[in-house]
Write an enzyme that holds these catalytic residues in place. Structure first.
Site, mmCIF file in Angstrom:
data_model
loop_
_atom_site.group_PDB
_atom_site.id
_atom_site.type_symbol
_atom_site.label_atom_id
_atom_site.label_comp_id
_atom_site.label_asym_id
_atom_site.label_seq_id
_atom_site.Cartn_x
_atom_site.Cartn_y
_atom_site.Cartn_z
ATOM 1 C CE LYS A 260 -0.010 9.119 5.570
ATOM 2 N NZ LYS A 260 0.567 7.783 5.276
ATOM 3 C CE LYS A 272 6.929 6.423 1.020
ATOM 4 N NZ LYS A 272 6.451 5.178 1.623
ATOM 5 C CG ASP A 283 1.053 8.948 2.126
ATOM 6 O OD1 ASP A 283 0.272 7.994 2.316
ATOM 7 O OD2 ASP A 283 2.062 9.136 2.826
ATOM 8 N NE ARG A 346 2.939 3.804 11.628
ATOM 9 C CZ ARG A 346 3.321 2.582 11.236
ATOM 10 N NH1 ARG A 346 3.727 1.691 12.137
ATOM 11 N NH2 ARG A 346 3.286 2.247 9.978
#
Length: 492
Positions: A260, A272, A283, A346
């Site tokens: 990812k 967020k 990330d 995901r």
């Protein structure tokens, strides 16, 4: 491409193995370890080092460090603790402490006297702890004037031939430091296109690697609706990065590594809190680990076959951003309700997994900063692992133990899979019940893996701001050594 070129900025440390006596290597600092309940044996500057022990300034306890001088050289005495407990990970820790003490004394070269009767894991640990501890990220600071307070070289002195483990350790540590560079680079420079350009440069350094890059239009044309949905809110075009490495004399089995690489994650419309966004450039650390693991395997000329797939995108707010309640169609035709736009990783990985399966692979390992929930369970010590295959999971667990990047297996279960079934579509990207959230994220990926042996690694707690002596604030590069070790074990 957007014209930006990402450079590795950590300064290199020269590493070598030597059969020369430590004082003959030319190093201006020498590190000598001593185990509990053992005496200094044939150590240089034995009198001065023994004086440190006798005075109590030095000690045999794990991580005790003291410094003296002998013939104009800095002599660093390092406590190793019990011999029975000393392994590669403890070697990394003490090596980083010795590097720090050498640097504080303004040494430029460090020679480790290899403790007697230790294995190759310790050899590798001493090299890696020194190199990782010496890492600095300086891209956005003025170039320093010549400063002798930086370690430029590390030497391992041993009577036996340890060149092979020293070389292997140096290659892996350098790759991990490059992954840290990628992770530490801010999102305004490390865009998805810039990361893809960096990855596409690997074949220039390693002809055994081939690279294929798909842009946003090609991602959408391929039918990657889950990946494309996350990317649509940003004006930074996404990239699907595919790397293939086929080592000489490699077996036919091919391992897929999937990373990812969300180069910045605001959470999308599920925004967020501000404090939670500060570190969201990290990330993409799963993708960085995959890229640099492939580069390391190529540099080692490893006899393995690896397919790497990295999904690079931003997840931000915007007029076209995916909305809570939207339904998207993944590459394999599965429909997914987007019930939380901050559960984006995901969805990216789902299409990357299907892409890898269509390219052909015999096992899959994905690695991602996927859920805050795994951090609540395991903190920053272990990565979470979920798997549909016991032998593959055990291989990853054992490799994590050897590399000092430990994983802890969490269960999969049909009842958890029920929680990701959608109300209006086949699946939902976030269960309506706020429980087992790291596991339910894995269960969504499990749907796309099917029967292929698979391990999911959730590194949300281990990808940045590590607490080991060889880490500092910022990206840790977690996974580079682990994935490389797993690839070698998979082939063997």
């Amino acid at each position: 491409m957007d014209g930006k070129r990402i450079l590795v900025t950590s300064y290199p440390v020269h590493v070598e193995a030597s059969s020369n006596y430590s004082l003959a290597t030319g190093a201006d600092a020498v590190a000598v370890g001593v185990f509990e309940h053992e005496e200094l044996a044939n150590s240089p500057a034995g009198g001065e080092l023994q004086a440190l022990l006798d005075s109590g300034e030095g000690g045999r306890a794990f991580k005790r460090v003291a410094l003296t001088h002998h013939q104009g050289r800095r002599m660093i005495l390092v406590g190793l603790g019990p011999r029975t407990a000393f392994d590669g990970q403890r070697a990394r820790a003490v090596a980083a402490l010795a590097e720090r003490r050498a640097r504080q004394s303004r040494a430029t070269s460090l020679c480790w006297v290899l403790p007697r009767d230790v294995d190759s894991e310790v050899v590798e640990g001493l090299v890696q702890g020194t190199m990782l501890g010496a890492y600095r990220f300086r891209r956005y600071r003025p170039a320093p004037a010549a400063d002798p307070a930086e370690l430029q070289s590390v030497i391992l002195s041993a009577p036996d031939d340890i060149a092979a483990p020293v070389h292997r350790a140096a290659v892996l540590a350098a790759a991990q430091n490059r992954a840290r560079d990628l992770g530490n680079t801010p999102a305004n420079d490390l865009t998805p296109a810039a990361l893809a350009e960096y990855a596409s440069g690997l074949p220039e350094r390693h002809p055994s690697i081939s690279a294929t890059i798909l842009d946003g239009a090609e991602i959408r044309a391929r039918g990657m609706g889950a990946f494309a949905a996350i990317a649509q809110g940003s004006d930074q075009d996404p990239r699907l990065i595919t790397l293939e490495y086929d080592g000489a004399a490699a077996p036919s089995a091919r391992l897929a590594l999937i990373g990812k690489a969300v180069t910045f994650d605001t959470g999308g419309l599920w925004l967020k809190p501000g404090a939670s966004q500060i570190d969201m450039k990290f990330d993409m650390c799963g993708g960085a680990a995959v890229i640099e693991a492939v580069a390391a395997l190529a540099e080692l000329r490893a006899p393995v076959r690896v397919l790497a797939v990295i999904g690079a995108t931003e997840n931000v707010t915007g007029a076209r951003a995916v909305k809570p309640g939207d339904i998207v169609t993944a590459l394999d035709g599965t429909t997914i309700e987007v019930n939380n736009t901050d559960a984006e990783g995901r969805l990216v990985l789902a299409d990357c997994i299907t892409h890898a399966r269509r390219q052909g692979c015999d096992a899959i390992i994905d690695i991602a900063t996927l859920t805050g929930a795994v951090t609540a369970v395991l903190g920053s010590t272990y990565a979470g692992m979920m798997s549909n295959d016991d032998p593959l999971a055990e291989l990853v667990r054992e490799c994590g133990r050897r590399t000092g990047e430990p994983v802890w297996r969490l269960p999969l279960d049909p009842e958890y899979a029920e929680l990701v079934k959608g109300r209006y579509a086949q699946l939902t990207n976030r269960s309506e019940r706020r429980e087992a959230m790291a596991i339910t994220a894995a269960e969504l990926l499990h749907h796309f893996v099917g029967e292929v042996p698979w391990v999911h690694l959730d590194i949300a707690g281990t990808a940045d701001h590590g607490h080991a002596p060889y880490h500092d604030k910022g990206a840790t590069g977690f996974g580079v050594r682990l994935l490389s070790e797993v690839a070698l074990g998979f082939a063997g």
